[in-house]
Motif scaffolding. Structure first.
Motif, short mmCIF file in Angstrom:
data_model
loop_
_atom_site.label_atom_id
_atom_site.label_comp_id
_atom_site.label_asym_id
_atom_site.label_seq_id
_atom_site.Cartn_x
_atom_site.Cartn_y
_atom_site.Cartn_z
N TRP A 28 0.83 -1.21 0.00
CA TRP A 28 0.00 0.00 0.00
C TRP A 28 0.86 1.26 0.00
O TRP A 28 0.52 2.25 -0.64
CB TRP A 28 -0.94 -0.01 1.20
N LYS A 29 1.98 1.23 0.72
CA LYS A 29 2.89 2.37 0.70
C LYS A 29 3.49 2.56 -0.70
O LYS A 29 3.62 3.69 -1.19
CB LYS A 29 4.02 2.15 1.72
N ARG A 30 3.84 1.46 -1.32
CA ARG A 30 4.48 1.50 -2.63
C ARG A 30 3.54 2.01 -3.71
O ARG A 30 3.94 2.78 -4.59
CB ARG A 30 4.99 0.09 -2.96
N HIS A 31 2.29 1.58 -3.66
CA HIS A 31 1.37 1.89 -4.76
C HIS A 31 0.36 2.99 -4.43
O HIS A 31 -0.08 3.70 -5.34
CB HIS A 31 0.59 0.64 -5.15
N TYR A 62 -2.56 -16.79 -2.83
CA TYR A 62 -1.95 -15.66 -3.54
C TYR A 62 -2.79 -14.41 -3.36
O TYR A 62 -4.03 -14.47 -3.40
CB TYR A 62 -1.82 -15.97 -5.03
N SER A 63 -2.12 -13.27 -3.19
CA SER A 63 -2.81 -11.99 -3.06
C SER A 63 -2.28 -11.03 -4.12
O SER A 63 -1.07 -10.77 -4.18
CB SER A 63 -2.59 -11.40 -1.67
N ILE A 64 -3.19 -10.52 -4.94
CA ILE A 64 -2.84 -9.61 -6.02
C ILE A 64 -3.10 -8.19 -5.53
O ILE A 64 -4.26 -7.81 -5.30
CB ILE A 64 -3.67 -9.92 -7.28
N VAL A 65 -2.04 -7.41 -5.37
CA VAL A 65 -2.21 -6.05 -4.83
C VAL A 65 -2.14 -4.98 -5.92
O VAL A 65 -2.63 -3.87 -5.73
CB VAL A 65 -1.17 -5.75 -3.74
N ALA A 66 -1.54 -5.33 -7.06
CA ALA A 66 -1.46 -4.44 -8.21
C ALA A 66 -0.94 -5.28 -9.38
O ALA A 66 -0.35 -6.34 -9.16
CB ALA A 66 -0.52 -3.26 -7.94
#
Length: 436
Positions: free
Chosen positions: A236-239, A370-374
């Motif tokens: 979340w910080k990165r994107h 698996y978790s897709i965050v972006a």
């Protein structure tokens, strides 16, 4: 992954999977007298159990009873919410199971007579069994948030059972104006697929960032932490600027007042411990319990879940009935689709062994999530479990998380692994050709 390379781990996991399930197909495929197994519920656990019973012993008469003609997977449904995937891509039928000799009945089970070993359906059909497998999934504790119930869910969706609920939330996200607020209320533990609410927030955040950049997401959580917390917040910080004044995502923990107590549908407002919050789109995922047929059959404990024997998943409350998947108590196994798939194979092997007066193989399980965050940024958690002294235990030295330090190439590979995982598990569950 800590302690193991991915290649070594996947090799070890494959060996464990073969030892626990696949190798049982040949020794027990011995024919003989007919035996009857009725499987109630055609989700991941139920469909897998039905298929593997037939694979392990073709003499077993297997009947799968499921109200719906199509099953929509919860995993990958978050991609449907944000337009990255179609509903058809998560829809699966039961033709592959029919081809393998499973009797498919589309009806709703309304009662199970545990003394007479009889399953009754709403359509008036009756099915006798020697063994019954329940895979009832989860139901919701509608009374956990004042003002929220099954009727209200048509306007304030949970989208925790994929299908029409997924489409309702999808339409609301599309209709929301730029600058709007999406409010997500995750459930308390235990619940189906622990990382999924936070993957959902991540994918909605990407959708908003690219299409409605003035919008925000607020997560009001009854918990003080959540599955893969550090991996999610780093992403979340990165994107999405998490932790800054301009963050697209805000998360309020239970200790900070995040526990939601009431909903005002007309005002589109929730009442949390400290203050009230208004939003344009509200996604409430209620507290959960075992599916209703488990309660009706007397298979639940005082916490609303089904206690079972970990080596066979036979109910501890009624003999000759097995409960698999999200509804059962099988700690430390999480409630996930991949665990339901593993549960089903362990259960099927135990039933086949009992029918044929043999010894069930030593059970083991794998969970992979698996978790897709972006796009291009995916991480995973994997664990192997064994059975020792009558208890399910984590296998020493097996499993782990994607490293927290960001590596773009590794995360891109994880994305490909995630999509491959989806193709493989759905093919395994529904008897589809590899790669479908």
């Amino acid at each position: 992954m800590s302690g193991l390379t991915r290649r070594k781990f996947l090799g070890a996991a494959a060996a464990v999977a073969a030892a626990s399930s696949c190798v049982t197909v040949s020794p027990f495929a011995i024919g003989g007298a007919r035996k009857k197994v009725v499987v109630v519920g055609g989700g991941i656990g139920g469909a897998t159990a039905a298929r593997y019973l037939r694979m392990m012993d073709a003499s077993i008469q297997v009947t799968l009873i499921e109200a719906n003609k199509d099953y929509y997977t919860c995993f990958m449904s978050n991609e449907v919410l944000v337009g990255e995937r179609t509903m058809d891509s998560i829809r699966f039928g039961y033709g592959g199971l029919r081809e393998q000799g499973v009797g498919i009945v589309h009806d709703r089970v309304v009662g199970i007579d545990t003394d007479r070993r009889m399953v009754r359906t709403r359509g008036g059909q009756r099915f006798s069994y020697d063994r019954c497998i329940l895979s009832p999934g989860v139901d919701f504790r509608w009374d956990s948030i004042d003002g929220y119930d099954a009727g209200v869910a048509q306007k304030i969706p949970h989208a925790w059972k994929a299908g029409e609920q997924t489409l309702i939330l999808r339409r609301q996200l599309k209709a929301m104006p730029d600058g709007g607020t999406v409010l997500i209320v995750p459930p308390p533990n235990p619940y189906r697929c622990p990382p999924a609410p936070y993957e959902r927030a991540s994918q909605i955040a990407h959708y908003l960032k690219t299409r409605k950049p003035r919008s925000k997401i607020l997560i009001l959580d009854p918990k003080d932490s959540f599955s893969m917390h550090d991996l999610f917040t780093d992403a979340w910080k990165r994107h999405y600027g998490y932790g800054t004044d301009n963050s697209l995502i805000s998360w309020i923990s239970g200790a900070e007042g995040g526990r939601v107590e009431a909903l005002d549908v007309k005002a589109m407002q929730v009442q949390a411990l400290v203050e009230d919050f208004t939003a344009d789109v509200i996604n409430i995922i209620p507290a959960q319990k075992a599916g209703s047929i488990a309660f009706d059959t007397g298979l639940t404990n005082d916490k609303g879940w089904c206690p079972v024997d970990g080596g066979s998943f036979e109910s501890l409350l009624h003999e000759n009935i097995h409960v698999i998947g999200d509804a059962c108590v099988a700690e430390p196994l999480p409630k996930s689709g991949y665990v339901a798939n593993s549960d089903a194979k362990v259960c099927a092997a135990a039933i086949v062994a009992a029918f044929n007066h043999g010894k069930a193989p030593q059970p083991s399980w794998i969970n992979s999530c698996y978790s897709i965050v972006a796009p291009g940024d995916v991480f995973s958690a994997v664990m192997v479990y064994g059975y020792k002294d009558g208890k399910i235990v984590k296998a020493k030295g097996a499993g782990g998380l994607t490293p927290r330090a960001f590596d773009a190439d590794m995360r891109a590979r994880e994305e490909q692994y995630a999509y491959s995982w989806f193709r493989n598990i759905t093919a395994d569950v529904f008897g589809l050709p590899a790669g479908i």
